[in-house]
Design an enzyme around this catalytic site. Structure first.
Site, PDB file in Angstrom:
ATOM      1  N   ASP A 246      84.671  43.890  19.216  1.00 15.03           N
ATOM      2  CA  ASP A 246      83.221  43.689  19.339  1.00 15.03           C
ATOM      3  C   ASP A 246      82.430  44.291  18.164  1.00 15.03           C
ATOM      4  O   ASP A 246      81.322  43.842  17.874  1.00 15.03           O
ATOM      5  CB  ASP A 246      82.704  44.297  20.656  1.00 15.03           C
ATOM      6  CG  ASP A 246      83.140  43.468  21.855  1.00 15.03           C
ATOM      7  OD1 ASP A 246      83.763  42.403  21.652  1.00 15.03           O
ATOM      8  OD2 ASP A 246      82.879  43.890  23.004  1.00 15.03           O
ATOM      9  N   GLY A 247      83.001  45.316  17.525  1.00 11.79           N
ATOM     10  CA  GLY A 247      82.331  45.899  16.357  1.00 11.79           C
ATOM     11  C   GLY A 247      82.218  44.871  15.230  1.00 11.79           C
ATOM     12  O   GLY A 247      81.173  44.734  14.596  1.00 11.79           O
ATOM     13  N   HIS A 248      83.318  44.140  14.990  1.00 17.12           N
ATOM     14  CA  HIS A 248      83.271  43.091  13.960  1.00 17.12           C
ATOM     15  C   HIS A 248      82.287  41.987  14.361  1.00 17.12           C
ATOM     16  O   HIS A 248      81.544  41.465  13.523  1.00 17.12           O
ATOM     17  CB  HIS A 248      84.651  42.444  13.785  1.00 17.12           C
ATOM     18  CG  HIS A 248      85.720  43.367  13.284  1.00 17.12           C
ATOM     19  ND1 HIS A 248      86.790  43.781  14.056  1.00 17.12           N
ATOM     20  CD2 HIS A 248      85.886  43.959  12.076  1.00 17.12           C
ATOM     21  CE1 HIS A 248      87.568  44.565  13.348  1.00 17.12           C
ATOM     22  NE2 HIS A 248      87.044  44.699  12.154  1.00 17.12           N
TER      23      HIS A 248
ATOM     24  N   LYS B 218      81.086  52.988  11.326  1.00 16.74           N
ATOM     25  CA  LYS B 218      82.209  53.817  11.796  1.00 16.74           C
ATOM     26  C   LYS B 218      82.983  54.361  10.605  1.00 16.74           C
ATOM     27  O   LYS B 218      83.412  55.503  10.597  1.00 16.74           O
ATOM     28  CB  LYS B 218      83.137  53.019  12.707  1.00 16.74           C
ATOM     29  CG  LYS B 218      84.021  53.942  13.528  1.00 16.74           C
ATOM     30  CD  LYS B 218      85.290  53.297  13.966  1.00 16.74           C
ATOM     31  CE  LYS B 218      86.217  53.316  12.835  1.00 16.74           C
ATOM     32  NZ  LYS B 218      87.574  52.981  13.038  1.00 16.74           N
TER      33      LYS B 218
ATOM     34  N   ASN C 168      92.166  41.366  13.450  1.00 17.44           N
ATOM     35  CA  ASN C 168      92.288  42.011  14.759  1.00 17.44           C
ATOM     36  C   ASN C 168      90.880  42.366  15.261  1.00 17.44           C
ATOM     37  O   ASN C 168      90.562  43.518  15.560  1.00 17.44           O
ATOM     38  CB  ASN C 168      93.198  43.256  14.698  1.00 17.44           C
ATOM     39  CG  ASN C 168      93.586  43.722  16.091  1.00 17.44           C
ATOM     40  OD1 ASN C 168      93.399  44.870  16.460  1.00 17.44           O
ATOM     41  ND2 ASN C 168      94.097  42.822  16.907  1.00 17.44           N
TER      42      ASN C 168
END
Ligand code: PAF
Length: 280
Positions: free
Chosen positions: A35-37, A149, A32
């Site tokens: 943009d963090g990944h 995070k 899922n």
């Protein structure tokens, strides 16, 4: 991008890359992708010749009443995003591949795993440590990239890697935020429209607490209590709001300079976490 689901196929490709002298970076995910990944993959690309990403919704890190069954599985979309950011290999194993019924081994980073999220999610970090250890043994990368995070997760994994002398460097990558400050998370998709409006207040609470500390307020307990009260008033149910030392995540004392504020709170059924770290 190659996609493989067996350990043998993955190892065979890694072996070829090693023989050619390539360095390898690894980004483990539960899919899922947001943009963090993608930021993790982008940073990985800059630092290694080949980038391996795994997508595996890891059952051992979910409690019995948590969202394992409903966790969003968006493989096709994820694959497109990974192709677009030039991922070299996607590892997409099944639960049976990673957890054959004969498995018996557990891994526990005992002290750190009992704090903060660990106190509210018993066994969670044991499941994280086990799967990351297994994935590192399978991929054997030079570099592991993880999002900041999940600050406590990063600390648990750093400790495991140091304690077990695992030959990998770890890089934490800064949290990617929506324009209103909400930290990107796969679980943000669970929020109703109204909850989504409220959600950025979590980050605002962290910023307010940081400002109070930087302005010289020495009473960390009062700062936390105030933020918990404000979050509750906004509609959050707060698991914890803890001002800690960033090295070992123990409660911060008067002399500590390197701090992190960790928060976890629920909006309805959705549990959100966030943090800010800073030097005072
Ligand atoms: O952060 C995550 O997505 C997961 O906890 C991880 C590190 C991929 C392990 O399942």
């Amino acid at each position: 991008m190659q996609t493989v689901s067996s350990v043998e196929a993955l190892r065979s490709q890694i072996r070829q890359w090693r023989q050619a002298g390539f360095s390898i970076a690894f980004v483990p995910t539960m899919g899922n992708l947001h943009d963090g990944h993608i930021q993790l993959v982008t940073q990985a690309k800059q630092q290694a010749d080949k980038v391996v990403v795994s997508i595996f919704v890891n059952p051992t890190q979910f409690g019995p009443n948590e969202d394992f069954a409903s966790y969003p599985r968006t493989e096709q979309q994820d694959q497109q995003r990974l192709v677009a950011c030039d991922t070299d290999l996607l590892f997409l194993p099944s639960v049976e591949t990673l957890y054959p019924s004969s498995s018996q081994t557990q891994i526990s980073v005992t002290g750190l795993s009992s704090l903060h999220c660990g106190a509210h999610r018993p066994g969670h970090f044991d499941g994280v440590a086990l799967i990351v250890c297994k994935l590192l043994n399978i991929v054997q990368p030079d570099l592991l990239l993880l999002g900041e995070k999940d600050f406590q997760q990063l600390a648990v994994i750093r400790t495991m890697v140091a304690d077990l002398n695992m030959p990998v460097s770890i890089q934490g990558v800064a949290t990617v935020r929506e324009s209103d400050g909400l930290a990107m998370s796969s679980r943000n998709g669970y929020l109703s429209e109204q909850q989504r409006q409220i959600a950025p207040q979590l980050y605002q609470a962290l910023i307010s607490a940081r400002e109070a500390i930087l302005a010289g307020n020495p009473n960390f307990q009062a700062i936390s209590d105030q933020q918990i009260q404000d979050l509750q008033q906004a509609g959050f149910s707060v698991d914890y709001f803890n001002i800690c030392r960033s090295n070992d995540l123990a409660p911060a004392g008067d002399d500590d300079q390197d701090l992190v504020i960790l928060v976890a709170a629920r909006l309805g059924k959705t549990r959100l976490i966030d943090n800010v770290y800073f030097v005072r």
